[in-house]
Design a protein around this motif. Structure first.
Motif, PDB file in Angstrom:
ATOM      1  N   GLY A  62      37.716   6.610  34.216  1.00 22.56           N
ATOM      2  CA  GLY A  62      37.421   6.579  32.792  1.00 22.56           C
ATOM      3  C   GLY A  62      36.895   5.216  32.408  1.00 22.56           C
ATOM      4  O   GLY A  62      37.206   4.207  33.053  1.00 22.56           O
ATOM      5  N   VAL A  64      36.165   2.145  29.533  1.00 26.22           N
ATOM      6  CA  VAL A  64      36.401   1.472  28.259  1.00 26.22           C
ATOM      7  C   VAL A  64      35.147   0.661  27.955  1.00 26.22           C
ATOM      8  O   VAL A  64      34.727  -0.170  28.760  1.00 26.22           O
ATOM      9  CB  VAL A  64      37.634   0.549  28.312  1.00 26.22           C
ATOM     10  CG1 VAL A  64      37.795  -0.203  26.982  1.00 26.22           C
ATOM     11  CG2 VAL A  64      38.890   1.351  28.619  1.00 26.22           C
ATOM     12  N   ARG A 106      35.173   8.420  28.262  1.00 25.26           N
ATOM     13  CA  ARG A 106      35.019   7.046  27.814  1.00 25.26           C
ATOM     14  C   ARG A 106      35.662   6.870  26.446  1.00 25.26           C
ATOM     15  O   ARG A 106      35.802   7.831  25.687  1.00 25.26           O
ATOM     16  CB  ARG A 106      33.554   6.628  27.796  1.00 25.26           C
ATOM     17  CG  ARG A 106      32.687   6.991  26.594  1.00 25.26           C
ATOM     18  CD  ARG A 106      32.377   8.480  26.511  1.00 25.26           C
ATOM     19  NE  ARG A 106      31.775   9.046  27.698  1.00 25.26           N
ATOM     20  CZ  ARG A 106      30.458   9.271  27.819  1.00 25.26           C
ATOM     21  NH1 ARG A 106      29.637   8.954  26.837  1.00 25.26           N
ATOM     22  NH2 ARG A 106      29.977   9.867  28.890  1.00 25.26           N
ATOM     23  N   VAL A 150      42.850   1.861  25.997  1.00 28.55           N
ATOM     24  CA  VAL A 150      43.274   2.452  27.267  1.00 28.55           C
ATOM     25  C   VAL A 150      44.298   3.549  27.029  1.00 28.55           C
ATOM     26  O   VAL A 150      44.239   4.624  27.652  1.00 28.55           O
ATOM     27  CB  VAL A 150      43.824   1.367  28.219  1.00 28.55           C
ATOM     28  CG1 VAL A 150      44.417   2.009  29.475  1.00 28.55           C
ATOM     29  CG2 VAL A 150      42.731   0.376  28.595  1.00 28.55           C
ATOM     30  N   LEU A 159      42.447   6.585  25.910  1.00 26.13           N
ATOM     31  CA  LEU A 159      41.712   7.165  27.037  1.00 26.13           C
ATOM     32  C   LEU A 159      42.634   8.003  27.913  1.00 26.13           C
ATOM     33  O   LEU A 159      42.298   9.135  28.299  1.00 26.13           O
ATOM     34  CB  LEU A 159      41.057   6.052  27.856  1.00 26.13           C
ATOM     35  CG  LEU A 159      40.277   6.482  29.101  1.00 26.13           C
ATOM     36  CD1 LEU A 159      39.005   7.220  28.706  1.00 26.13           C
ATOM     37  CD2 LEU A 159      39.925   5.248  29.951  1.00 26.13           C
ATOM     38  N   LEU A 160      43.805   7.475  28.227  1.00 32.13           N
ATOM     39  CA  LEU A 160      44.725   8.171  29.124  1.00 32.13           C
ATOM     40  C   LEU A 160      45.392   9.371  28.456  1.00 32.13           C
ATOM     41  O   LEU A 160      45.607  10.395  29.105  1.00 32.13           O
ATOM     42  CB  LEU A 160      45.777   7.193  29.637  1.00 32.13           C
ATOM     43  CG  LEU A 160      45.256   6.003  30.456  1.00 32.13           C
ATOM     44  CD1 LEU A 160      46.412   5.143  30.948  1.00 32.13           C
ATOM     45  CD2 LEU A 160      44.402   6.466  31.620  1.00 32.13           C
ATOM     46  N   ILE A 190      42.968  10.744  34.523  1.00 30.67           N
ATOM     47  CA  ILE A 190      42.353   9.457  34.830  1.00 30.67           C
ATOM     48  C   ILE A 190      43.134   8.766  35.950  1.00 30.67           C
ATOM     49  O   ILE A 190      44.340   8.588  35.876  1.00 30.67           O
ATOM     50  CB  ILE A 190      42.325   8.545  33.583  1.00 30.67           C
ATOM     51  CG1 ILE A 190      41.436   9.143  32.502  1.00 30.67           C
ATOM     52  CG2 ILE A 190      41.848   7.138  33.955  1.00 30.67           C
ATOM     53  CD1 ILE A 190      39.977   9.221  32.864  1.00 30.67           C
ATOM     54  N   ILE A 210      40.223   2.902  35.949  1.00 34.91           N
ATOM     55  CA  ILE A 210      39.542   2.484  34.730  1.00 34.91           C
ATOM     56  C   ILE A 210      38.405   1.545  35.088  1.00 34.91           C
ATOM     57  O   ILE A 210      38.560   0.666  35.943  1.00 34.91           O
ATOM     58  CB  ILE A 210      40.524   1.786  33.762  1.00 34.91           C
ATOM     59  CG1 ILE A 210      41.600   2.777  33.305  1.00 34.91           C
ATOM     60  CG2 ILE A 210      39.796   1.200  32.558  1.00 34.91           C
ATOM     61  CD1 ILE A 210      42.784   2.111  32.647  1.00 34.91           C
ATOM     62  N   SER A 212      41.978  -7.366  32.654  1.00 36.89           N
ATOM     63  CA  SER A 212      42.046  -6.367  33.731  1.00 36.89           C
ATOM     64  C   SER A 212      43.407  -6.352  34.413  1.00 36.89           C
ATOM     65  O   SER A 212      43.974  -5.283  34.660  1.00 36.89           O
ATOM     66  CB  SER A 212      40.940  -6.632  34.765  1.00 36.89           C
ATOM     67  OG  SER A 212      39.667  -6.390  34.210  1.00 36.89           O
ATOM     68  N   VAL A 254      41.773  -1.206  38.077  1.00 34.57           N
ATOM     69  CA  VAL A 254      40.790  -1.519  37.043  1.00 34.57           C
ATOM     70  C   VAL A 254      39.597  -2.213  37.703  1.00 34.57           C
ATOM     71  O   VAL A 254      39.761  -3.177  38.457  1.00 34.57           O
ATOM     72  CB  VAL A 254      41.386  -2.420  35.948  1.00 34.57           C
ATOM     73  CG1 VAL A 254      40.311  -2.806  34.924  1.00 34.57           C
ATOM     74  CG2 VAL A 254      42.555  -1.736  35.252  1.00 34.57           C
TER      75      VAL A 254
END
Length: 237
Positions: A119, A121, A144, A176, A179-180, A186, A189, A200, A211
């Motif tokens: 996914g 960001v 995304r 994040v 997204l999750l 996912i 990332i 990160s 990440v």
């Protein structure tokens, strides 16, 4: 120009004056090797993100040539949205070019367990379109999420506000999380934005996922540009 023991990676920078802490693409301490920078005049963040940058391609090529003259052996950029220009720019450059962290997406997805996917960001979710994923050879259906339009990073880059690390960290963490929660499958990332690598490690530790960002791309890219010599005197084990 003389550099250290190994030749540098060239980084083509957007024309923005912002604070760049360690981890940011534009901070020398972010890199485990020498880097050299060249700014493209007129390449504002909004112009690149919006894709209104066709008139700047000659200037990007000129910046690449200048970095080559300074000793660079490969090139990258300071904006992940340049993935849409990967094919056009790499065809015109005189050095290998990796425009965007999004180039890692196909490889990352192939490394994940069954049922898992990567996914993204991004700085601006509305502006990140199929052409950016196509330029990176990635699936345009990749999940995304964007940082908030009224958040700390856009305020700093586009409105001249002071750098707010705590605010930006909260924005990244919330992005994040969204997204999750919206995409339970996912498994990794990818940070599109080159200003996000300072977070990160925190994100990887907090959410338990790998990440990838512009720094991981640059490290991989550079490792093939300058190979290590192996001693032939070591005994075979």
């Amino acid at each position: 120009m003389r550099h250290g023991r190994h030749p540098p990676l060239g980084i083509i920078m957007l024309d923005i004056a912002i604070e760049r802490p360690p981890g940011d693409v534009g901070h020398c301490a972010s890199w485990p090797f020498d880097v050299v920078f060249r700014t493209v005049p007129g390449a504002t963040a909004r112009k690149i993100v919006s894709g209104d940058d066709a008139d700047l391609m000659d200037a990007f090529v000129a910046a690449g040539d200048e970095l080559r003259a300074e000793g660079a052996i490969g090139l990258t950029t300071s904006c992940g949205f340049l993935a849409s220009r990967q094919g056009e720019l790499s065809a015109r450059m005189n050095l290998p070019l990796a425009t965007s962290s999004l180039l890692q997406l196909p490889m990352v997805e192939r490394c994940l367990p069954s049922g898992r996917r990567a996914g993204v960001v991004t700085y601006d979710a509305e502006a990140l379109t199929d052409r950016h994923f196509a330029g990176a050879g990635a699936d345009p259906e990749t999940p995304r999420v964007g940082l908030p339009p009224d958040g700390s990073l856009r305020a700093h880059i586009e409105h001249g506000c002071s750098y707010d690390r705590d605010g930006l960290r909260r924005d990244v963490q919330e992005a994040v999380s969204t997204l999750l929660s919206d995409n339970p499958g996912i498994g990794a990332i990818v940070f599109e934005c080159t200003n996000l690598p300072p977070f990160s490690e925190e994100v990887s530790r907090e959410f338990g996922l790998p990440v990838y960002d512009i720094i991981t791309l640059g490290r991989w890219f550079y490792s093939g540009l300058i190979q290590s010599a192996y001693s032939q005197s070591l005994s075979m084990g």
